[in-house]
Each structure stands twice: as structure tokens, then as C-alpha cells.
Design a protein around this motif. Structure first.
Motif, PDB file in Angstrom:
ATOM      1  N   ALA A  94       0.836  -1.213   0.000  1.00  0.00           N
ATOM      2  CA  ALA A  94       0.000   0.000   0.000  1.00  0.00           C
ATOM      3  C   ALA A  94       0.865   1.254   0.000  1.00  0.00           C
ATOM      4  N   SER A  95       1.990   1.200   0.716  1.00  0.00           N
ATOM      5  CA  SER A  95       2.868   2.378   0.762  1.00  0.00           C
ATOM      6  C   SER A  95       3.442   2.672  -0.622  1.00  0.00           C
ATOM      7  N   TYR A  96       3.812   1.617  -1.349  1.00  0.00           N
ATOM      8  CA  TYR A  96       4.321   1.817  -2.713  1.00  0.00           C
ATOM      9  C   TYR A  96       3.206   2.316  -3.638  1.00  0.00           C
ATOM     10  N   LEU A  97       2.057   1.645  -3.541  1.00  0.00           N
ATOM     11  CA  LEU A  97       0.963   1.995  -4.454  1.00  0.00           C
ATOM     12  C   LEU A  97       0.432   3.403  -4.188  1.00  0.00           C
ATOM     13  N   ALA A  98       0.531   3.838  -2.929  1.00  0.00           N
ATOM     14  CA  ALA A  98       0.038   5.185  -2.590  1.00  0.00           C
ATOM     15  C   ALA A  98       0.807   6.261  -3.337  1.00  0.00           C
ATOM     16  N   ALA A  99       2.013   5.923  -3.776  1.00  0.00           N
ATOM     17  CA  ALA A  99       2.840   6.932  -4.456  1.00  0.00           C
ATOM     18  C   ALA A  99       2.375   7.187  -5.891  1.00  0.00           C
ATOM     19  N   PHE A 100       1.757   6.193  -6.494  1.00  0.00           N
ATOM     20  CA  PHE A 100       1.428   6.337  -7.915  1.00  0.00           C
ATOM     21  C   PHE A 100       0.366   7.397  -8.219  1.00  0.00           C
ATOM     22  N   PRO A 101      -0.761   7.378  -7.524  1.00  0.00           N
ATOM     23  CA  PRO A 101      -1.796   8.361  -7.898  1.00  0.00           C
ATOM     24  C   PRO A 101      -1.315   9.803  -7.862  1.00  0.00           C
ATOM     25  N   PRO A 102      -0.678  10.250  -6.772  1.00  0.00           N
ATOM     26  CA  PRO A 102      -0.233  11.649  -6.782  1.00  0.00           C
ATOM     27  C   PRO A 102       0.877  11.897  -7.791  1.00  0.00           C
ATOM     28  N   ALA A 103       1.801  10.939  -7.921  1.00  0.00           N
ATOM     29  CA  ALA A 103       2.929  11.162  -8.832  1.00  0.00           C
ATOM     30  C   ALA A 103       2.449  11.220 -10.272  1.00  0.00           C
ATOM     31  N   VAL A 104       1.611  10.244 -10.650  1.00  0.00           N
ATOM     32  CA  VAL A 104       1.201  10.146 -12.049  1.00  0.00           C
ATOM     33  C   VAL A 104       0.169  11.211 -12.399  1.00  0.00           C
ATOM     34  N   VAL A 105      -0.807  11.376 -11.525  1.00  0.00           N
ATOM     35  CA  VAL A 105      -1.926  12.253 -11.886  1.00  0.00           C
ATOM     36  C   VAL A 105      -1.646  13.707 -11.524  1.00  0.00           C
ATOM     37  N   THR A 106      -1.253  13.943 -10.281  1.00  0.00           N
ATOM     38  CA  THR A 106      -1.167  15.332  -9.846  1.00  0.00           C
ATOM     39  C   THR A 106       0.154  15.977 -10.258  1.00  0.00           C
ATOM     40  N   VAL A 107       1.262  15.352  -9.925  1.00  0.00           N
ATOM     41  CA  VAL A 107       2.547  16.004 -10.206  1.00  0.00           C
ATOM     42  C   VAL A 107       2.833  16.009 -11.713  1.00  0.00           C
ATOM     43  N   PHE A 108       2.667  14.874 -12.368  1.00  0.00           N
ATOM     44  CA  PHE A 108       2.882  14.812 -13.816  1.00  0.00           C
ATOM     45  C   PHE A 108       1.864  15.704 -14.524  1.00  0.00           C
ATOM     46  N   GLY A 109       0.623  15.644 -14.054  1.00  0.00           N
ATOM     47  CA  GLY A 109      -0.424  16.503 -14.637  1.00  0.00           C
ATOM     48  C   GLY A 109      -0.091  17.972 -14.444  1.00  0.00           C
ATOM     49  N   VAL A 157       6.884  24.521  -6.638  1.00  0.00           N
ATOM     50  CA  VAL A 157       7.984  23.912  -5.867  1.00  0.00           C
ATOM     51  C   VAL A 157       7.419  22.942  -4.821  1.00  0.00           C
ATOM     52  N   GLY A 158       6.223  23.233  -4.329  1.00  0.00           N
ATOM     53  CA  GLY A 158       5.583  22.320  -3.366  1.00  0.00           C
ATOM     54  C   GLY A 158       5.442  20.928  -3.954  1.00  0.00           C
ATOM     55  N   MET A 159       5.134  20.853  -5.245  1.00  0.00           N
ATOM     56  CA  MET A 159       5.000  19.531  -5.879  1.00  0.00           C
ATOM     57  C   MET A 159       6.351  18.813  -5.908  1.00  0.00           C
ATOM     58  N   ILE A 160       7.418  19.593  -6.110  1.00  0.00           N
ATOM     59  CA  ILE A 160       8.757  18.977  -6.117  1.00  0.00           C
ATOM     60  C   ILE A 160       9.080  18.429  -4.717  1.00  0.00           C
ATOM     61  N   GLY A 161       8.807  19.254  -3.710  1.00  0.00           N
ATOM     62  CA  GLY A 161       9.054  18.814  -2.332  1.00  0.00           C
ATOM     63  C   GLY A 161       8.261  17.573  -1.988  1.00  0.00           C
ATOM     64  N   TRP A 162       7.043  17.516  -2.503  1.00  0.00           N
ATOM     65  CA  TRP A 162       6.173  16.364  -2.238  1.00  0.00           C
ATOM     66  C   TRP A 162       6.781  15.087  -2.839  1.00  0.00           C
ATOM     67  N   VAL A 163       7.290  15.227  -4.052  1.00  0.00           N
ATOM     68  CA  VAL A 163       7.888  14.067  -4.720  1.00  0.00           C
ATOM     69  C   VAL A 163       9.164  13.619  -3.987  1.00  0.00           C
ATOM     70  N   VAL A 164      10.019  14.590  -3.634  1.00  0.00           N
ATOM     71  CA  VAL A 164      11.284  14.242  -2.965  1.00  0.00           C
ATOM     72  C   VAL A 164      10.982  13.556  -1.624  1.00  0.00           C
ATOM     73  N   GLY A 165      10.078  14.151  -0.850  1.00  0.00           N
ATOM     74  CA  GLY A 165       9.708  13.546   0.434  1.00  0.00           C
ATOM     75  C   GLY A 165       9.085  12.175   0.236  1.00  0.00           C
ATOM     76  N   GLY A 166       8.310  12.046  -0.829  1.00  0.00           N
ATOM     77  CA  GLY A 166       7.665  10.764  -1.122  1.00  0.00           C
ATOM     78  C   GLY A 166       8.692   9.690  -1.446  1.00  0.00           C
ATOM     79  N   ILE A 167       9.732  10.060  -2.196  1.00  0.00           N
ATOM     80  CA  ILE A 167      10.778   9.071  -2.517  1.00  0.00           C
ATOM     81  C   ILE A 167      11.504   8.657  -1.237  1.00  0.00           C
ATOM     82  N   GLY A 168      11.772   9.637  -0.373  1.00  0.00           N
ATOM     83  CA  GLY A 168      12.387   9.323   0.921  1.00  0.00           C
ATOM     84  C   GLY A 168      11.516   8.356   1.720  1.00  0.00           C
ATOM     85  N   ALA A 169      10.203   8.577   1.656  1.00  0.00           N
ATOM     86  CA  ALA A 169       9.270   7.702   2.383  1.00  0.00           C
ATOM     87  C   ALA A 169       9.281   6.299   1.787  1.00  0.00           C
ATOM     88  N   LEU A 170       9.319   6.222   0.444  1.00  0.00           N
ATOM     89  CA  LEU A 170       9.309   4.910  -0.214  1.00  0.00           C
ATOM     90  C   LEU A 170      10.549   4.100   0.145  1.00  0.00           C
TER      91      LEU A 170
END
Lengths: 150, 502
Positions: free
Chosen positions: B322-337, B358-371
Motif C-alpha cells: 500500500a505504501s508503494y501503491l500510494a505513491a502512484f496516484p499523486p505522482a502520475v496524476v497530480t505532479v505529472f499533470g 515547488v511544493g510539488m517537487i518537495g512532495w515528490v522528494v519527500g515521497g521518494i524518501g518515504a518509499l
């Protein structure tokens, strides 16, 4: 039978069954019951009260478009809290030894379920279902650790 | 289906709460929220400097301040997201301001009680303590524990009220769960298109997910809160430690996650306004992504219990997946979008748009750290190290907070009709992003070295890294102060024009 009549019947049956459980515990007198089973029994009583309220509100459903009525929201939230307070295991030995108090506390559980569901639906359509779902989850969840150890 | 279509056919702005009232409610939440966050940034810097040996705190004070920092930061960020979402949804359907004010008041009362328990009573068990804390091995008086639990209970009550109001609003506006989830858009797209209806806007999904997962978190918080409160009154009451830990993390992890998802709505609404005629519309992909988020956010918390051997093995796998899968929706839809929305759009760079992007960048970086942290092979080394602190500070400080600041500056820019100069934007950018990145890097490096979290005195190389990281923290605070001054400057300008919201 009309839909409304059927819903009223469901409400009546749910309420009667819940109250029958209360009367049964009164008739059986003092009983020893472990905390987990006791919590689960309370979850059933809460469900009975909530089902009666939901069926009644469905029989007299408010239109979706009506705005929220904030005065009903606080009791809809305090209902679950009251239900949880009545499930404090510290009281259980005393209640097990005193059937009348025990029966009254069970009526309290039915009331908590009823108030939660009824006030939730009065606040806004479908919210009673939500509050009931979460109260029931809390009541069942309590059986796995609240005054219970492995 | 017909019921859903009928509801969706209603004009979006029918019976909406007046914009002026909605804005007042929004600032009622965001104002105290940002004040709390600002104060806790200062407190946090003080803690970091103490870890770096720049100064010392009395024994116990460090842990008390750390408790206050964690709980008040969570409350502050949650208040900001709640106010923002409330305002955005008030543009869609009627919401009663009284309910929102009561919820906000309860949360603020809770914050005051927590502050009393910490600052007067010296409570220092941190905001997500694990049973038998805060009852065993404590150095603070018993009443402080009771007041802290009462404070958290008030916060949970206020949060629950807000969630129920938002859920009721969404269900009523879009004709139940089917409409709110855009079920027909996903499964019967041609039929849906022919019906001429419009699906809920993207921000409505943030409202729905926050409300549903928020209620789940609130219920868990209420249950464990009652149990701990009773245990405080009756020390003989047994509680199952694993049960308490599960409930604590359903509450804590979910609430922390939602503080990021709530202000995300600002990106959906405000980011397109800086482009030329681009919009963020609801697609089937976006809807499914939010369905997935709803599920994964609720069950990802299991990754906090990897070290608990008594936890059933199946849920450990569920937690990792679930932790891995949780990363896909925001990364694919929101940040890429979001990136595609900005690309070649003639994007206007202002303070507001800069923070949002820049908030989206921070979200992605923090998300990778979480993953990385939820990967069991890494978690063996990172568990309860400063790596954890690094990743959540990344997506709170350089993600969620930037979304909120982006929204605040967006509102100020629209109201005043002016934008900040390039020099000011550069200075604030260097302070907030540069100083922030420097501060965060310290936690990542120390975490990778195995320095434990929540230690007042850190083993080597923690102290040296903390000293250097504190310099980044000072730059960040300077950047935030400049940000505050610029916000006040814009707010003092006369209103340029009334801009219809969202």
C-alpha cells in the motif's frame, strides 16, 4: 406492504430485539462474562439501536437538498463518545454483579446507537449511516484491546 | 443513476455560501494555523540547534518542546488544509459556517490544552507516544498527561465535526457516493457524456478522501483516546500494547498524510490560473487515482509496525504494498499533470505560483524518501532514525506548507492585483527553498548514518551534522520572515477587484 411500512417494521423489530437482549440479561441475573464478549454484546446492542433509528429516518426521509442542521451534529458525535464511556471495562465487574444497573447500561448502549444514527440523519442525509458505521467499528474494535490483553 | 444525474445537473453555484463569509471562515482556520506553524518552526530550529550543541536545554525541556513542536505543527498544518478545503468546497455547495466555527474552536481549545500540559506540566512523551507511555517512566505530573489527552480529544472532536460536515456536503452536492466518486464517468463514460452532466471538480475528490479517511482516523483516535484516558484514571486497566499502537498509527499516520492531501486542492484550483486558458478537469484517470488514494492512505500505516513481531505477517505485506501503491496516484496524476499543465503554457511566475510548483517537487522528494523507508530492506537500517524525520519534514515543510503559502499568496495577488518583484521572489526562494533544502539534507545524511530520531543528545556524527543543518534552518526562518513581511505588504494594499473564486 409499502416501503415506508417495511422500514417501520424493520425499525420496530430492531428495537424490540435490542430491548429483548436487555430484558434477557435482567432475567438471567448476575453473570460472569469476559471483557471481550461483553464488548461484542454491546456492539450488537448499539447496532440494534442504530438500525431502528436508520429505518425510522429512512421511512421519514428528508429531501437531499435541505441544508445542514448543525444542532444535530454535536449529539451525533457525542453518541459514540457516550457509547465508548459505557464500555469502560472498569465498570464491568460491578455491572456483572448488579443486573439492574447492567440492564440500564445496556439501554444506554441502545440509546447511544439510536442517538448517533438519528441525530446524524437529522443533521444531513446519509450522515447517520456514516456515524453508525464508525461507532460500530469502534465498539467492535474495543473488543481487541480495551481492557483485553492477549 | 438518474438520481445522480439529476443532482449533478444542478448549477454549481446554487445556494452557495457567500464568498465573503466563506473567506472569513477560511482565514479563521488558516490564520491561527499559520501562526502555529510559524511558532513551531522557531521552536523546531531551537531543538535542532540544541542537537547541534549551539546551546543546551534543561533536561526534559527538549522532549517537552519536541512534543509541542510535533503536535502543534500537525494541528497548524491541518487547520490550514481544512480552511482551504472548506473555502473551495463552499464555492460548490452550501456549508454552514457555524459548524465550521465550532470545529475550529474545539481544535484551538485542544491546542491550548496541549500547550498547557507541555509548557506548564512538562509533558514530554511526543505526540505519537507508544503505550505504556505516557504512564510509565515519566518525569511530569500525572495531571499533565490528563490535560494532554483532553487536548487531543478536543482536536479529534473538532476534526470529526469538520469531516462530517465536508462529507455531508459532498454527498448532498453530487448525489451520494456514486456521484461523488464519479462512478459513472469511469464505468459508463459514453453514457455519462451523452447525459451532458459534469463530474465533481478535482478539488472535490480531495474533500471526499480527506473526509472519509479523516473519519477513519478520527474514530481510531477517539477509541484509543478514551482507552488511554480511562487508563489514566484507572491504572489497573489492561490495554493491549499492539492494539494501542495500531490505533495510534491509524490516527497519527492518516492525519499526517491528510495534512498533505488537503492543501493539494490549492494546486488543482490555483495553478491553472497562472496559465493561459488551461484547466484541470476531472478525468476517469484522476477519479480512479483518488479512489486508490482513499484506500492506500487508510492502510499504508502498517509500515510503522514492521518491527512488531506479533503483528500478523499478512498486514506487513499489505503495508509495504500500500505504501508503494500510494505513491502512484499523486505522482502520475497530480505532479505529472501539474508539470504538463505548466509546460509551454506561458506560465506566470509569481510568489503564489512558485510556491505551488515547488511544493510539488518537495512532495515528490519527500515521497521518494518515504518509499525508501518503507522498503523492508532499508527499513532495517532507517527505522526510527533521522531519515524518518527527513522525509516527513520534506513533504510537510517543502510540500504541504508551500501549497498553503502558494494559496495564500494567490489570494493576496488576486485581491491586490499586483505581484512581488523578481528580487523579492529570488530572496524568498533562496531562503525558503535553499535554506529548507540545506536543513533537510542534514536529516537525510544523519539518518543514512543511523543517527536515531527523538534524541536530545545524538551519537556521532549527529551533533556535527545538526550544527551544519541548523545554519540552513536559520536561512529558512529568514526566508519565512521575508515571506511574512511580503504577505503583510500585499494584504495592506487596497483591493484591486473582487475576483470570483474557484
Amino acid at each position: 406492504m409499502t416501503r415506508r411500512g417495511a422500514l417501520q417494521l424493520v425499525a420496530a423489530v430492531s428495537g424490540v430485539l435490542a430491548v429483548a437482549l436487555v430484558v434477557r440479561s435482567l432475567a438471567e441475573g448476575a453473570e460472569a462474562i469476559d471483557v471481550r464478549s461483553h464488548h461484542l454484546t454491546h456492539a450488537v446492542l448499539i447496532l440494534g439501536g442504530a438500525a431502528a433509528a436508520l429505518a425510522l429516518t429512512a421511512a421519514n426521509r428528508r429531501p437531499d437538498s435541505l441544508p445542514e442542521k448543525p444542532q444535530w451534529l454535536l449529539p451525533a458525535i457525542l453518541g459514540p463518545l457516550g457509547g465508548m464511556v459505557l464500555m469502560v471495562p472498569t465498570f464491568y465487574p460491578y455491572m456483572n454483579a448488579h443486573p439492574t444497573v447492567h440492564a440500564l447500561s445496556h439501554l444506554g448502549h441502545i440509546s447511544a446507537g439510536f442517538v448517533t444514527a438519528w441525530c446524524g440523519e437529522r443533521y444531513r442525509v446519509r450522515i447517520g449511516w456514516t456515524t453508525t458505521l464508525f461507532l460500530e467499528a469502534m465498539a467492535v474494535g474495543a473488543a481487541f484491546g480495551f481492557g483485553v490483553t492477549r | 443513476m438518474s438520481d445522480t444525474i439529476e443532482t449533478l445537473a444542478r448549477p454549481a453555484h446554487r445556494e452557495v455560501t457567500s464568498d465573503r463569509t466563506a473567506k472569513r471562515v477560511m482565514w479563521l482556520y488558516i490564520g491561527p494555523g499559520l501562526i502555529l506553524v510559524g511558532a513551531m518552526v522557531i521552536a523546531g530550529l531551537g531543538l535542532r540547534m540544541a542537537q547541534g550543541g549551539m546551546h543546551t536545554f534543561q533536561p526534559g525541556l527538549f522532549y517537552s518542546l519536541m512534543t509541542l513542536h510535533g503536535s502543534a505543527m500537525m494541528v497548524g498544518m491541518a487547520l490550514c488544509g481544512m480552511g482551504l478545503l472548506w473555502y473551495l468546497f463552499a464555492q460548490e455547495g452550501p456549508l454552514n459556517p457555524t459548524t465550521a466555527v465550532v470545529a475550529c474552536a474545539l481544535i484551538l481549545i485542544g491546542a491550548v490544552l496541549v500547550a498547557i500540559s507541555v509548557l506548564v506540566g512538562g509533558f514530554g512523551a511526543a505526540w505519537t507516544f507508544l503505550y505504556p507511555l505516557p504512564f510509565v517512566g515519566t518525569y511530569w505530573p500525572s495531571w499533565a498527561t490528563g490535560v494532554f489527552l483532553a487536548g487531543i480529544a478536543c482536536v479529534v472532536l473538532g476534526w470529526t465535526i469538520w469531516c462530517l460536515q465536508m462529507l455531508g456536503g459532498v454527498l448532498t452536492r453530487y448525489g451520494g457516493l456514486r456521484g461523488a466518486f464519479a462512478w459513472d464517468l469511469v464505468w459508463s463514460p459514453s453514457k455519462f457524456a451523452k447525459s451532458g452532466q459534469t463530474p465533481p471538480p478535482p478539488q472535490a475528490f480531495a474533500v471526499l478522501v480527506s473526509a472519509v479517511d479523516g473519519l477513519l482516523a478520527g474514530s481510531a483516535g477517539m477509541l484509543v483516546g478514551v482507552a488511554l484516558f480511562v487508563r489514566w484514571l484507572d491504572p489497573t486497566l489492561p490495554l493491549d500494547p499492539l492494539w494501542v499502537k495500531n490505533l495510534t498509527y491509524i490516527f497519527g499516520h492518516t492525519l499526517a498524510n491528510l495534512t498533505i492531501y488537503m492543501p493539494l486542492a490549492a494546486v488543482y484550483v490555483a495553478l491553472p490560473r497562472y496559465t493561459h486558458h488551461r484547466h484541470w478537469h476531472t478525468s476517469a484517470v484522476l477519479a480512479v487515482a483518488w479512489w486508490a488514494t482513499l484506500v492506500f492512505v487508510a492502510i499504508a500505516y502498517f509500515h510503522h509496525l514492521y518491527m512488531d513481531f506479533a503483528q500478523p505477517r499478512a498486514v506487513q505485506y499489505i503495508g509495504e504494498a500500500a505504501s508503494y501503491l500510494a505513491a502512484f496516484p499523486p505522482a502520475v496524476v497530480t505532479v505529472f499533470g501539474g508539470a504538463l499543465l505548466v509546460y509551454r503554457s506561458g506560465f506566470r511566475w509569481t510568489l503564489g505560483s512558485m510556491f505551488l510548483y515547488v511544493g510539488m517537487i518537495g512532495w515528490v522528494v519527500g515521497g521518494i524518501g518515504a518509499l525508501l523507508d518503507v522498503t523492508v530492506a532499508f527499513n532495517i537500517y532507517f527505522h526510527n532514525t533521522l531519515w524518518v524525520v527527513a522525509h516527513f519534514h520534506t513533504y510537510l515543510l517543502e510540500g504541504a506548507l508551500l501549497f498553503v503559502l502558494g494559496w495564500v499568496f494567490h489570494c493576496l495577488e488576486e485581491r491586490s492585483g499586483i505581484v512581488s518583484s523578481r528580487a523579492v521572489r529570488t530572496l524568498i526562494g533562496l531562503g525558503v527553498f535553499g535554506g529548507g533544502a540545506w536543513l533537510l539534507l542534514g536529516w537525510y545524511l544523519a539518518g543514512a548514518q543511523g543517527v536515531p530520531r527523538r534524541y536530545a543528545l545524538q551519537p556521532a556524527p549527529g551533533t556535527d551534522i545538526s550544527w551544519w543543518a541548523s545554519l540552513g534552518g536559520i536561512i529558512l526562518v529568514v526566508g519565512l520572515i521575508m515571506c511574512g513581511i511580503e504577505a503583510i505588504r500585499l494584504a495592506r494594499r487596497p483591493a484591486h477587484r473582487e475576483v470570483p473564486a474557484a
